[in-house]
Structures are given as C-alpha cells and as structure tokens.
Motif scaffolding. Sequence first.
Motif, PDB file in Angstrom:
ATOM      1  N   ALA A  29       0.793  -1.240   0.116  1.00 38.75           N
ATOM      2  CA  ALA A  29       0.002   0.053   0.122  1.00 38.75           C
ATOM      3  C   ALA A  29       1.036   1.280  -0.106  1.00 38.75           C
ATOM      4  CB  ALA A  29      -1.004   0.194   1.420  1.00 38.75           C
ATOM      5  N   GLU A  30       2.115   1.266   0.782  1.00 32.31           N
ATOM      6  CA  GLU A  30       2.935   2.639   0.654  1.00 32.31           C
ATOM      7  C   GLU A  30       3.567   2.665  -0.681  1.00 32.31           C
ATOM      8  OE1 GLU A  30       4.731   3.228   4.998  1.00 32.31           O
ATOM      9  OE2 GLU A  30       5.109   1.258   4.312  1.00 32.31           O
ATOM     10  N   LEU A  31       3.817   1.594  -1.343  1.00 32.27           N
ATOM     11  CA  LEU A  31       4.719   1.648  -2.550  1.00 32.27           C
ATOM     12  C   LEU A  31       3.750   2.217  -3.383  1.00 32.27           C
ATOM     13  CD1 LEU A  31       6.673  -1.666  -2.594  1.00 32.27           C
ATOM     14  CD2 LEU A  31       7.508   0.824  -2.030  1.00 32.27           C
ATOM     15  N   PHE A  32       2.606   1.752  -3.508  1.00 32.64           N
ATOM     16  CA  PHE A  32       1.508   2.286  -4.265  1.00 32.64           C
ATOM     17  C   PHE A  32       1.258   3.637  -4.294  1.00 32.64           C
ATOM     18  CE2 PHE A  32      -0.363  -2.014  -5.042  1.00 32.64           C
ATOM     19  CZ  PHE A  32       0.197  -2.441  -6.289  1.00 32.64           C
ATOM     20  N   THR A  33       1.117   3.931  -3.077  1.00 33.50           N
ATOM     21  CA  THR A  33       0.876   5.586  -2.761  1.00 33.50           C
ATOM     22  C   THR A  33       2.339   6.474  -3.308  1.00 33.50           C
ATOM     23  OG1 THR A  33      -0.437   5.112  -0.650  1.00 33.50           O
ATOM     24  CG2 THR A  33       0.605   7.215  -1.009  1.00 33.50           C
ATOM     25  N   ALA A  34       3.353   5.820  -3.221  1.00 35.09           N
ATOM     26  CA  ALA A  34       4.652   6.426  -3.523  1.00 35.09           C
ATOM     27  C   ALA A  34       4.689   6.440  -4.946  1.00 35.09           C
ATOM     28  CB  ALA A  34       5.935   5.807  -2.851  1.00 35.09           C
ATOM     29  N   LEU A  35       4.105   5.467  -5.648  1.00 36.12           N
ATOM     30  CA  LEU A  35       4.096   5.298  -7.249  1.00 36.12           C
ATOM     31  C   LEU A  35       3.114   6.505  -7.601  1.00 36.12           C
ATOM     32  CD1 LEU A  35       4.400   4.070  -9.928  1.00 36.12           C
ATOM     33  CD2 LEU A  35       2.335   2.657  -9.426  1.00 36.12           C
ATOM     34  N   ARG A  36       2.202   6.912  -7.006  1.00 39.44           N
ATOM     35  CA  ARG A  36       1.464   7.981  -7.590  1.00 39.44           C
ATOM     36  C   ARG A  36       2.223   9.300  -7.298  1.00 39.44           C
ATOM     37  NH1 ARG A  36      -2.639   5.403  -3.553  1.00 39.44           N
ATOM     38  NH2 ARG A  36      -3.887   3.782  -4.893  1.00 39.44           N
ATOM     39  N   THR A  37       2.907   9.403  -6.262  1.00 36.73           N
ATOM     40  CA  THR A  37       3.637  10.816  -6.148  1.00 36.73           C
ATOM     41  C   THR A  37       4.648  10.664  -7.281  1.00 36.73           C
ATOM     42  OG1 THR A  37       3.320  10.715  -3.795  1.00 36.73           O
ATOM     43  CG2 THR A  37       5.361  12.217  -4.728  1.00 36.73           C
ATOM     44  N   VAL A  38       5.446   9.560  -7.551  1.00 36.86           N
ATOM     45  CA  VAL A  38       6.382   9.654  -8.701  1.00 36.86           C
ATOM     46  C   VAL A  38       5.764   9.846 -10.024  1.00 36.86           C
ATOM     47  CG1 VAL A  38       7.805   8.054  -9.978  1.00 36.86           C
ATOM     48  CG2 VAL A  38       7.719   7.845  -7.268  1.00 36.86           C
ATOM     49  N   ASP A  39       4.340   9.201 -10.227  1.00 39.54           N
ATOM     50  CA  ASP A  39       3.721   9.568 -11.597  1.00 39.54           C
ATOM     51  C   ASP A  39       3.418  11.081 -11.712  1.00 39.54           C
ATOM     52  OD1 ASP A  39       4.511   6.807 -12.718  1.00 39.54           O
ATOM     53  OD2 ASP A  39       2.385   6.283 -12.078  1.00 39.54           O
ATOM     54  N   ASP A  40       3.132  11.584 -10.686  1.00 36.52           N
ATOM     55  CA  ASP A  40       2.543  12.951 -10.827  1.00 36.52           C
ATOM     56  C   ASP A  40       3.463  13.957 -10.755  1.00 36.52           C
ATOM     57  OD1 ASP A  40      -0.136  11.972 -10.935  1.00 36.52           O
ATOM     58  OD2 ASP A  40      -0.377  12.151  -8.508  1.00 36.52           O
ATOM     59  N   ASN A  41       4.862  13.534 -10.482  1.00 37.58           N
ATOM     60  CA  ASN A  41       5.808  14.428 -10.530  1.00 37.58           C
ATOM     61  C   ASN A  41       7.117  14.286 -11.400  1.00 37.58           C
ATOM     62  OD1 ASN A  41       8.012  16.286  -9.460  1.00 37.58           O
ATOM     63  ND2 ASN A  41       7.120  16.307  -7.394  1.00 37.58           N
ATOM     64  N   ALA A  42       7.026  14.639 -12.407  1.00 37.07           N
ATOM     65  CA  ALA A  42       7.898  14.711 -13.706  1.00 37.07           C
ATOM     66  C   ALA A  42       9.416  15.024 -13.239  1.00 37.07           C
ATOM     67  CB  ALA A  42       7.589  15.255 -14.997  1.00 37.07           C
ATOM     68  N   PRO A  43       9.459  16.163 -12.638  1.00 37.72           N
ATOM     69  CA  PRO A  43      10.729  16.542 -12.085  1.00 37.72           C
ATOM     70  C   PRO A  43      11.367  15.361 -11.016  1.00 37.72           C
ATOM     71  CG  PRO A  43       9.594  18.610 -12.265  1.00 37.72           C
ATOM     72  CD  PRO A  43       8.456  17.422 -12.522  1.00 37.72           C
ATOM     73  N   LEU A  44      10.643  15.079 -10.265  1.00 36.13           N
ATOM     74  CA  LEU A  44      11.108  14.042  -9.323  1.00 36.13           C
ATOM     75  C   LEU A  44      11.530  12.533  -9.767  1.00 36.13           C
ATOM     76  CD1 LEU A  44      11.402  12.839  -6.431  1.00 36.13           C
ATOM     77  CD2 LEU A  44       9.112  12.237  -6.363  1.00 36.13           C
ATOM     78  N   ARG A  45      10.961  12.099 -10.886  1.00 36.17           N
ATOM     79  CA  ARG A  45      11.066  11.030 -11.490  1.00 36.17           C
ATOM     80  C   ARG A  45      12.636  11.255 -12.336  1.00 36.17           C
ATOM     81  NH1 ARG A  45       6.160  11.316 -13.760  1.00 36.17           N
ATOM     82  NH2 ARG A  45       6.829  11.649 -15.935  1.00 36.17           N
ATOM     83  N   ARG A  46      12.648  12.474 -13.013  1.00 40.78           N
ATOM     84  CA  ARG A  46      13.992  12.789 -13.472  1.00 40.78           C
ATOM     85  C   ARG A  46      15.069  12.826 -12.514  1.00 40.78           C
ATOM     86  NH1 ARG A  46      10.744  15.903 -16.716  1.00 40.78           N
ATOM     87  NH2 ARG A  46      11.171  17.773 -15.695  1.00 40.78           N
ATOM     88  N   ALA A  47      14.867  13.200 -11.416  1.00 46.17           N
ATOM     89  CA  ALA A  47      15.969  13.381 -10.452  1.00 46.17           C
ATOM     90  C   ALA A  47      16.258  12.131  -9.710  1.00 46.17           C
ATOM     91  CB  ALA A  47      15.455  14.175  -9.254  1.00 46.17           C
ATOM     92  N   MET A  48      15.274  11.154  -9.657  1.00 47.78           N
ATOM     93  CA  MET A  48      15.744   9.690  -9.094  1.00 47.78           C
ATOM     94  C   MET A  48      16.285   8.671 -10.452  1.00 47.78           C
ATOM     95  SD  MET A  48      12.663   9.013  -6.433  1.00 47.78           S
ATOM     96  CE  MET A  48      11.390   9.095  -7.487  1.00 47.78           C
ATOM     97  N   THR A  49      16.371   9.513 -11.238  1.00 49.08           N
ATOM     98  CA  THR A  49      16.661   8.325 -12.542  1.00 49.08           C
ATOM     99  C   THR A  49      17.745   8.881 -13.409  1.00 49.08           C
ATOM    100  OG1 THR A  49      14.819   9.237 -14.276  1.00 49.08           O
ATOM    101  CG2 THR A  49      14.617   7.053 -12.784  1.00 49.08           C
TER     102      THR A  49
END
Length: 269
Positions: A29-49
């Motif tokens: 459940a926590e990971l799915f919630t984190a996934l929503r945050t990651v999907d909704d935030n393109a700058p965050l995705r780029r920063a983590m990859t």
Amino acid sequence: MAGTSSDSLTAARRDLDPVLTSGGLPLAAELFTALRTVDDNAPLRRAMTDPSWTVERRVGVVRSLFGGRVSEGATTVLADLAARRWTRDRDFGDALEQLATTAVAASAEREGLDGLGRLADQLLAFNRAVGESHDLQRALTDPQAPTASRGTLAERLLGGASPEARLLVRQAVEHPRGLKPVDLVRDFVDAVAERQRQWIAEVTVARPLAAGQHERLAAGLRRLFGRDLRLDVAVDPELVGGIRVQVGDDVVDSSVQSRLHDLQRKLAG
C-alpha cells in the motif's frame, strides 16, 4: 521494459525479495501511494533516474522526500530503485508498480499456493464481471467520476474477496497508468502466476516414478527449497536417465542428456 531497465528490475526483485515478503500488504500500500507521487511529479522522476547524478545524490532525493513519511521497508525499496540505472524515467514507476504487486502476492503467499490461487481467481472474477457489462466499463473509466468513487465501486464488485484482491483492483481502477483497468488487473494476475511458479516443481523423468520414488523426491525437494512443492511430473524417454526439476527459474538437472549437451558445448569451444 528492456535492456538496462530490465536488468535493473531483475536485480531489484532478487535483492529486495526479503523486504517485499516480510512487508506484505502494508508495504504494498505504501509503495502504491509512492508510485502516485512519482507518476505525478516529472521533475522527481528525472531526479531519481538521472544517470549524470551520483547514486548518493539520487538516493538522497528519495530519503529527503520519503524518509520519515513511509516505513523503513518502503524507503529501502525506493532507495534501491533510485540507485539503479533506468533507460527511461517511466521505467522507475513501472518497476515500483511491479515490486508493489510482488509484495501483495507475497502477502497472499502466506497461505501457500492456495492463497495465491485464490488471489488470481478473485482478480479474474473481477475482470469477468466488468467484461460482461458495458455500464460497468464506462463507470470504472469515467474521467468525470471521483477517483475514490470508482475505487469503491470496484471493491463492491469483489464482494468478500481478500484484502490483497481489493488493494490490487482499487489500484487498477484508481491509478491505471494509461491502461484499461481490466488490462492492468490482467498484468497483476500474471505477476501472481509468476509467484505461483515458485511453488510448482516441473519434474521430467525418463520413466514413470513409483509411489516411493515420488515421496522421496517430494521430501528431497522440500529440504532443498524449504517448502512443500506441488509436483508436476512428465515422462520423456529421450531424457536418457536421470531427472530434471525446474522450480521457477531454478533448475536441478542430473540427466545424461544434459551432461551430453554440456560435453558437446565444451567440445564445440
């Protein structure tokens, strides 16, 4: 997912399996919630990859954003993924989704192969119910309907299904990530089926096993793999003696045929 991303996911599955198995449903459940945050935030995705950033910097982003807000297990999963290489930034989210699904399957697996079978059956029953009603299909994909309302409707269709099935179905309806909910549920079924393979020993022998041999083989595999496995025995006269056992990706092979093939490969250089 292919290439570098596929390799990263394979390694993450292997390294994180103890965390996913122990964390189970709360971790999922926590990971799915984190996934929503990651999907909704393109700058965050780029920063983590971003491959130009050091591992320490990428992991630091994860810990600064999620540390203290999620469990240590969830932080460990997110930091592990951030430390790996991804071909596309979206692959990070795809991997996170798959690991969350693995945690759900691990929760169902606490009841053994039967638990995994029930979860798969409940997910397939949901898809059948939706497939038989155009009204339901529209209701579950209506962009004007509140997300939570669509999720609640999906849960009602499950009746008395397990918490694992309810979490996966709600995730598929509320956050399908560009897919139809039923298609994402099908992906979840495939993930559960992959977990089921870890409980089935595909045994190939040159001659049929006697009852005593079957029992000794089952006991030996129980000691080797640490759990009771369901044996699926096939007879192949071309095996030329010996036995071949496959459990998931693990293969135990003592057949003459296998040794001959190994010799031929060595002779061929």
